[in-house]
Design a protein around this motif. Structure first.
Motif, PDB file in Angstrom:
ATOM      1  N   ALA A  33       9.643   6.787  -9.217  1.00  0.00           N
ATOM      2  CA  ALA A  33       9.469   5.815  -8.143  1.00  0.00           C
ATOM      3  C   ALA A  33       9.754   4.411  -8.662  1.00  0.00           C
ATOM      4  CB  ALA A  33       8.053   5.898  -7.596  1.00  0.00           C
ATOM      5  N   GLU A  34      10.262   3.571  -7.772  1.00  0.00           N
ATOM      6  CA  GLU A  34      10.596   2.207  -8.150  1.00  0.00           C
ATOM      7  C   GLU A  34       9.562   1.238  -7.611  1.00  0.00           C
ATOM      8  OE1 GLU A  34      14.528   1.176  -6.959  1.00  0.00           O
ATOM      9  OE2 GLU A  34      15.400   3.007  -7.775  1.00  0.00           O
ATOM     10  N   GLN A  35       9.506   0.064  -8.227  1.00  0.00           N
ATOM     11  CA  GLN A  35       8.620  -0.988  -7.748  1.00  0.00           C
ATOM     12  C   GLN A  35       9.087  -1.467  -6.384  1.00  0.00           C
ATOM     13  OE1 GLN A  35       8.752  -4.094 -10.714  1.00  0.00           O
ATOM     14  NE2 GLN A  35       6.683  -3.609 -11.369  1.00  0.00           N
ATOM     15  N   LYS A  36       8.127  -1.820  -5.531  1.00  0.00           N
ATOM     16  CA  LYS A  36       8.444  -2.409  -4.235  1.00  0.00           C
ATOM     17  C   LYS A  36       7.830  -3.801  -4.225  1.00  0.00           C
ATOM     18  CE  LYS A  36       8.307   2.063  -1.959  1.00  0.00           C
ATOM     19  NZ  LYS A  36       7.577   2.928  -1.039  1.00  0.00           N
ATOM     20  N   LEU A  37       8.654  -4.802  -4.520  1.00  0.00           N
ATOM     21  CA  LEU A  37       8.165  -6.170  -4.622  1.00  0.00           C
ATOM     22  C   LEU A  37       8.878  -7.061  -3.622  1.00  0.00           C
ATOM     23  CD1 LEU A  37       8.132  -6.566  -8.517  1.00  0.00           C
ATOM     24  CD2 LEU A  37       6.299  -5.779  -7.035  1.00  0.00           C
ATOM     25  N   ASP A  38       8.202  -8.158  -3.194  1.00  0.00           N
ATOM     26  CA  ASP A  38       8.841  -9.115  -2.301  1.00  0.00           C
ATOM     27  C   ASP A  38       9.537 -10.194  -3.125  1.00  0.00           C
ATOM     28  OD1 ASP A  38       6.762 -10.665  -3.200  1.00  0.00           O
ATOM     29  OD2 ASP A  38       5.774 -10.879  -1.270  1.00  0.00           O
ATOM     30  N   ARG A  42       5.500 -10.141  -5.575  1.00  0.00           N
ATOM     31  CA  ARG A  42       4.206  -9.562  -5.217  1.00  0.00           C
ATOM     32  C   ARG A  42       4.421  -8.192  -4.597  1.00  0.00           C
ATOM     33  NH1 ARG A  42       2.236 -14.107  -1.129  1.00  0.00           N
ATOM     34  NH2 ARG A  42       4.157 -13.342  -0.221  1.00  0.00           N
ATOM     35  N   ALA A  43       3.408  -7.341  -4.723  1.00  0.00           N
ATOM     36  CA  ALA A  43       3.418  -6.048  -4.046  1.00  0.00           C
ATOM     37  C   ALA A  43       2.548  -6.172  -2.810  1.00  0.00           C
ATOM     38  CB  ALA A  43       2.890  -4.957  -4.961  1.00  0.00           C
ATOM     39  N   TYR A  44       3.032  -5.645  -1.690  1.00  0.00           N
ATOM     40  CA  TYR A  44       2.313  -5.743  -0.422  1.00  0.00           C
ATOM     41  C   TYR A  44       1.921  -4.359   0.062  1.00  0.00           C
ATOM     42  CZ  TYR A  44       1.549  -6.033   4.592  1.00  0.00           C
ATOM     43  OH  TYR A  44       1.003  -5.901   5.832  1.00  0.00           O
ATOM     44  N   VAL A  53      -8.513  -3.768   9.417  1.00  0.00           N
ATOM     45  CA  VAL A  53      -7.153  -3.694   8.884  1.00  0.00           C
ATOM     46  C   VAL A  53      -6.996  -4.829   7.877  1.00  0.00           C
ATOM     47  CG1 VAL A  53      -4.702  -3.788   9.431  1.00  0.00           C
ATOM     48  CG2 VAL A  53      -6.289  -2.769  11.057  1.00  0.00           C
ATOM     49  N   ALA A  54      -6.537  -4.486   6.672  1.00  0.00           N
ATOM     50  CA  ALA A  54      -6.364  -5.488   5.616  1.00  0.00           C
ATOM     51  C   ALA A  54      -4.902  -5.527   5.185  1.00  0.00           C
ATOM     52  CB  ALA A  54      -7.246  -5.142   4.418  1.00  0.00           C
ATOM     53  N   ARG A  55      -4.372  -6.724   5.094  1.00  0.00           N
ATOM     54  CA  ARG A  55      -3.040  -6.926   4.523  1.00  0.00           C
ATOM     55  C   ARG A  55      -3.257  -7.496   3.130  1.00  0.00           C
ATOM     56  NH1 ARG A  55       0.617 -10.248   8.260  1.00  0.00           N
ATOM     57  NH2 ARG A  55      -0.985 -11.809   7.902  1.00  0.00           N
ATOM     58  N   VAL A  56      -2.718  -6.809   2.110  1.00  0.00           N
ATOM     59  CA  VAL A  56      -3.042  -7.141   0.720  1.00  0.00           C
ATOM     60  C   VAL A  56      -1.761  -7.420  -0.060  1.00  0.00           C
ATOM     61  CG1 VAL A  56      -4.121  -6.305  -1.399  1.00  0.00           C
ATOM     62  CG2 VAL A  56      -5.072  -5.652   0.806  1.00  0.00           C
ATOM     63  N   TRP A  57      -1.773  -8.540  -0.810  1.00  0.00           N
ATOM     64  CA  TRP A  57      -0.697  -8.863  -1.737  1.00  0.00           C
ATOM     65  C   TRP A  57      -1.308  -8.955  -3.128  1.00  0.00           C
ATOM     66  CZ3 TRP A  57      -1.226 -11.038   3.046  1.00  0.00           C
ATOM     67  CH2 TRP A  57      -0.136 -10.953   3.918  1.00  0.00           C
ATOM     68  N   ILE A  58      -0.681  -8.311  -4.123  1.00  0.00           N
ATOM     69  CA  ILE A  58      -1.163  -8.440  -5.500  1.00  0.00           C
ATOM     70  C   ILE A  58      -0.018  -8.914  -6.384  1.00  0.00           C
ATOM     71  CG2 ILE A  58      -2.911  -6.644  -5.233  1.00  0.00           C
ATOM     72  CD1 ILE A  58      -1.136  -4.867  -7.029  1.00  0.00           C
ATOM     73  N   LYS A  59      -0.385  -9.667  -7.417  1.00  0.00           N
ATOM     74  CA  LYS A  59       0.577 -10.114  -8.421  1.00  0.00           C
ATOM     75  C   LYS A  59      -0.180 -10.272  -9.733  1.00  0.00           C
ATOM     76  CE  LYS A  59       0.002 -14.992  -7.336  1.00  0.00           C
ATOM     77  NZ  LYS A  59       0.608 -16.232  -6.921  1.00  0.00           N
ATOM     78  N   ILE A 120      -5.520  -2.435  -1.745  1.00  0.00           N
ATOM     79  CA  ILE A 120      -5.327  -2.704  -3.177  1.00  0.00           C
ATOM     80  C   ILE A 120      -4.741  -1.480  -3.866  1.00  0.00           C
ATOM     81  CG2 ILE A 120      -6.558  -3.063  -5.358  1.00  0.00           C
ATOM     82  CD1 ILE A 120      -8.463  -4.929  -3.828  1.00  0.00           C
ATOM     83  N   SER A 121      -5.261  -0.308  -3.547  1.00  0.00           N
ATOM     84  CA  SER A 121      -4.779   0.926  -4.166  1.00  0.00           C
ATOM     85  C   SER A 121      -3.309   1.156  -3.827  1.00  0.00           C
ATOM     86  CB  SER A 121      -5.608   2.118  -3.701  1.00  0.00           C
ATOM     87  OG  SER A 121      -6.972   1.903  -3.973  1.00  0.00           O
ATOM     88  N   GLN A 122      -2.962   0.971  -2.548  1.00  0.00           N
ATOM     89  CA  GLN A 122      -1.565   1.150  -2.133  1.00  0.00           C
ATOM     90  C   GLN A 122      -0.666   0.137  -2.839  1.00  0.00           C
ATOM     91  OE1 GLN A 122      -0.410   3.526  -0.174  1.00  0.00           O
ATOM     92  NE2 GLN A 122      -1.992   4.138   1.261  1.00  0.00           N
ATOM     93  N   ALA A 123      -1.108  -1.119  -2.907  1.00  0.00           N
ATOM     94  CA  ALA A 123      -0.300  -2.163  -3.534  1.00  0.00           C
ATOM     95  C   ALA A 123      -0.136  -1.912  -5.035  1.00  0.00           C
ATOM     96  CB  ALA A 123      -0.933  -3.528  -3.288  1.00  0.00           C
ATOM     97  N   LEU A 124      -1.175  -1.396  -5.690  1.00  0.00           N
ATOM     98  CA  LEU A 124      -1.055  -1.059  -7.115  1.00  0.00           C
ATOM     99  C   LEU A 124       0.010  -0.004  -7.343  1.00  0.00           C
ATOM    100  CD1 LEU A 124      -4.682  -0.948  -8.581  1.00  0.00           C
ATOM    101  CD2 LEU A 124      -2.772  -2.304  -9.395  1.00  0.00           C
ATOM    102  N   THR A 125       0.073   0.989  -6.456  1.00  0.00           N
ATOM    103  CA  THR A 125       1.106   2.023  -6.618  1.00  0.00           C
ATOM    104  C   THR A 125       2.497   1.451  -6.357  1.00  0.00           C
ATOM    105  OG1 THR A 125       0.882   2.765  -4.334  1.00  0.00           O
ATOM    106  CG2 THR A 125      -0.465   3.883  -5.981  1.00  0.00           C
TER     107      THR A 125
END
Length: 167
Positions: A33-38, A42-44, A53-59, A120-125
């Protein structure tokens, strides 16, 4: 006289199966699997729990959490809720390595904390695809579909009846 499965007819059937197996196409292995970044790196991801409903961005960062423009410690004041938010990082072994920015709406604080954890879990993956197996084993990638049952007419609550009076 009946033939046992290990004699002639059984072996002939086995050889037919082996020949058929050789003609089958070889199953392709999954590509990693590849990274999905904006554009900002950041991963969303979107997380849901109950009606929240939470919209999450991690970096990558120092572990700072911002929820709806406020610090995470202020928004989720109860220690239990903050523990829920840290669970994905503890399972993945990435405590205080990512900054989190999220917006949450709907539901109460408990549902919102669960929605942020799911996000957060989805964004980490999305950011680190090899983290998917441990997070999936811990159950953090599955959306908890339990919601409040609706109230029915002729009842006090969803299932509770009014008290019965004989007289």
């Amino acid at each position: 006289m009946m033939q046992s499965p290990t004699t002639g007819a059984g072996l002939a059937g086995l050889s037919v199966l082996q020949k058929a197996e050789k003609n089958l196409p070889v199953a392709e292995t999954k590509a990693p699997a590849e990274q999905k970044l904006d554009a900002q790196g950041r991963a969303y991801a979107t997380g849901k729990r109950k009606n929240a409903v939470a919209r999450v961005w991690i970096k990558p960062g120092s572990g700072k959490l911002t929820v709806n423009g406020r610090p995470g410690e202020v928004y989720f004041a109860r220690p239990v809720l903050r523990m829920i938010l840290n669970q994905p990082f503890e399972v993945a072994g990435r405590v205080e390595q990512y900054d989190i920015v999220c917006t949450v709406n709907g539901g109460g604080l408990s549902g919102q904390a669960g929605a942020v954890r799911h996000g957060i879990s989805q964004a980490l993956t999305h950011y680190e695809p090899p983290l998917r197996p441990p997070l999936k084993a811990a159950g953090f990638l599955t959306r908890d579909s339990r919601v409040v049952e609706r109230k029915k007419y002729g009842r006090a609550k969803a299932r509770r009846s009014f008290q019965f009076s004989k007289r």
